[in-house]
Design a protein around this motif. Structure first.
Motif, PDB file in Angstrom:
ATOM      1  N   THR A 121       0.832  -1.207   0.000  1.00  0.00           N
ATOM      2  CA  THR A 121       0.000   0.000   0.000  1.00  0.00           C
ATOM      3  C   THR A 121       0.865   1.254   0.000  1.00  0.00           C
ATOM      4  O   THR A 121       0.589   2.235  -0.716  1.00  0.00           O
ATOM      5  CB  THR A 121      -0.923  -0.002   1.229  1.00  0.00           C
ATOM      6  N   ASP A 122       1.947   1.237   0.783  1.00  0.00           N
ATOM      7  CA  ASP A 122       2.850   2.380   0.799  1.00  0.00           C
ATOM      8  C   ASP A 122       3.514   2.584  -0.561  1.00  0.00           C
ATOM      9  O   ASP A 122       3.699   3.726  -1.020  1.00  0.00           O
ATOM     10  CB  ASP A 122       3.917   2.183   1.876  1.00  0.00           C
ATOM     11  N   ASP A 125       1.105   4.200  -2.870  1.00  0.00           N
ATOM     12  CA  ASP A 125       1.011   5.630  -2.558  1.00  0.00           C
ATOM     13  C   ASP A 125       2.216   6.388  -3.096  1.00  0.00           C
ATOM     14  O   ASP A 125       2.095   7.561  -3.497  1.00  0.00           O
ATOM     15  CB  ASP A 125       0.892   5.828  -1.047  1.00  0.00           C
ATOM     16  N   GLY A 129      -0.118   8.223  -5.110  1.00  0.00           N
ATOM     17  CA  GLY A 129      -0.757   8.977  -4.038  1.00  0.00           C
ATOM     18  C   GLY A 129      -0.247  10.390  -3.915  1.00  0.00           C
ATOM     19  O   GLY A 129       0.447  10.928  -4.788  1.00  0.00           O
ATOM     20  N   GLU A 130      -0.557  10.961  -2.744  1.00  0.00           N
ATOM     21  CA  GLU A 130      -0.178  12.340  -2.496  1.00  0.00           C
ATOM     22  C   GLU A 130       1.327  12.494  -2.313  1.00  0.00           C
ATOM     23  O   GLU A 130       1.879  13.568  -2.518  1.00  0.00           O
ATOM     24  CB  GLU A 130      -0.908  12.850  -1.244  1.00  0.00           C
ATOM     25  N   ARG A 131       2.004  11.414  -1.913  1.00  0.00           N
ATOM     26  CA  ARG A 131       3.443  11.501  -1.675  1.00  0.00           C
ATOM     27  C   ARG A 131       4.264  11.331  -2.951  1.00  0.00           C
ATOM     28  O   ARG A 131       5.480  11.217  -2.895  1.00  0.00           O
ATOM     29  CB  ARG A 131       3.849  10.426  -0.655  1.00  0.00           C
ATOM     30  N   ARG A 132       3.595  11.277  -4.090  1.00  0.00           N
ATOM     31  CA  ARG A 132       4.325  11.075  -5.349  1.00  0.00           C
ATOM     32  C   ARG A 132       5.186  12.300  -5.649  1.00  0.00           C
ATOM     33  O   ARG A 132       4.748  13.443  -5.588  1.00  0.00           O
ATOM     34  CB  ARG A 132       3.325  10.832  -6.501  1.00  0.00           C
TER      35      ARG A 132
END
Length: 340
Positions: A121-122, A125, A129-132
């Protein structure tokens, strides 16, 4: 002289003497009869007393027997109660061990699945996800995707392990539900030996062991459940090959792995002996070898259900016996006896 001897006075005296003699004789006879009567009376009284004493003894003995019977029944009831309690405690202890084994065996793959799922999942992300990071290179994303793929493979692998554990438990519950068939046990044993040997060679490249067979030529056909007995044979052969492989990895210069199997007719059935010259087992391990979920293999290599299932198939499913003899560092021999 004649008057003197045979006079009237003399005749009367003789008659008187004769009368008294007869009277005395009758008195003696009457006395003897009375004495015999008394003896009979005394004998009857003694017999009655003896009967009364015997009746008292028998009555006392009967009461003692009744008390002994009651005491024995109480002891038997107490023993049965204690036995039931012991059996119940053994059942609960076995259930506790079984539950602990199930929880332990399922907890490991489930923890791996959980951990790899969280990591995956991490990684997702990191890509979407937002951390891209927009400035991240395409090569780094490819590495993340490769790691994600590896995690999914690990999840699949540990999921399959959990499935195999549950499958083994279900096989325990289905033991003895197949149809019996008349088979050639020599052929079934030979097929199982080759199948187990080829299966291990496919996993372990370069593994070689001597296969020593001694099948009784006049072995009668036997009615068994072929799938169950075949599974037992494959499991025993596989354990034997693993044992010789483990010893082969030890520093022994002149060691040559070997697995021997023999069949013979015995009184009331057929006996199969599977012997290896592997690492053997200690007395502690041998005492627990047929318990569910007990295994000496590394985590992930065995569920500990194989020998337990084999024991149930042979004993419960076929009314036979499965015993083991082993010496640590010398080898192990399993003996399967199936009734004709």
């Amino acid at each position: 002289m004649k008057d003197t001897l045979f006079g009237q006075e003399k005749v009367m005296r003789l008659q008187n003497l004769n009368y008294r003699e007869q009277q005395r004789t009758r008195e003696v006879a009457a006395s003897q009869a009375a004495l015999r009567g008394r003896y009979r009376t005394y004998g009857l009284l003694a017999g009655v007393v003896a009967l009364l004493v015997l009746a008292l003894i028998l009555a006392r003995h009967g009461r003692q027997q009744e008390r002994a019977k009651e005491a024995l029944e109480r002891s038997l009831a107490e023993l049965k109660t204690a036995q039931d309690q012991l059996v119940q405690r053994e059942k609960m202890a076995f259930l506790g061990e079984l539950t602990a084994g199930i929880a332990h065996e399922l907890q490991n793959p489930l923890n791996f699945v959980k951990n790899f799922a969280e990591v995956s999942t991490d990684l997702v992300d990191e890509i979407t996800g937002e951390r891209r990071d927009p400035a991240r290179s395409n090569g780094l994303e490819q590495e993340i995707l490769a790691g994600l793929k590896q995690n999914l493979l690990q999840i699949s692998q540990h999921g399959q392990r959990a499935t195999s554990i549950i499958k083994g438990m279900l096989e325990h519950s289905r033991t003895g539900t197949g149809q019996r068939q008349s088979i050639d046990l020599n052929q079934l044993t030979e097929d199982s030996l080759r199948l187990a040997y080829q299966g291990l060679q496919a996993k372990e490249k370069g593994f070689v062991a001597d296969l020593l067979t001694s099948y009784a030529p006049d072995l009668p056909r036997i009615s068994v459940m072929p799938l169950d007995i075949g599974r037992v044979m494959i499991n025993l052969f596989t354990n034997a090959f693993h044992a010789v492989q483990a010893r082969q990895q030890q520093p022994e210069s002149d060691y040559r792995p070997a697995v021997a199997v023999s069949t013979q007719a015995v009184a009331g059935g057929i006996e199969i002996r599977i012997r290896d010259n592997g690492i053997g087992m200690s007395e502690v391990v041998k005492a627990r070898i047929f318990q569910p979920f007990f295994t000496t293999k590394a985590v992930g290599e065995g569920t500990g259900l194989g020998l337990s299932l084999s024991h149930d198939v042979v004993t419960t499913g076929h009314g036979g016996t499965l015993t083991v003899e082993s010496r640590e560092g010398e080898g192990t021999e399993f003996v399967v006896t199936l009734p004709a």
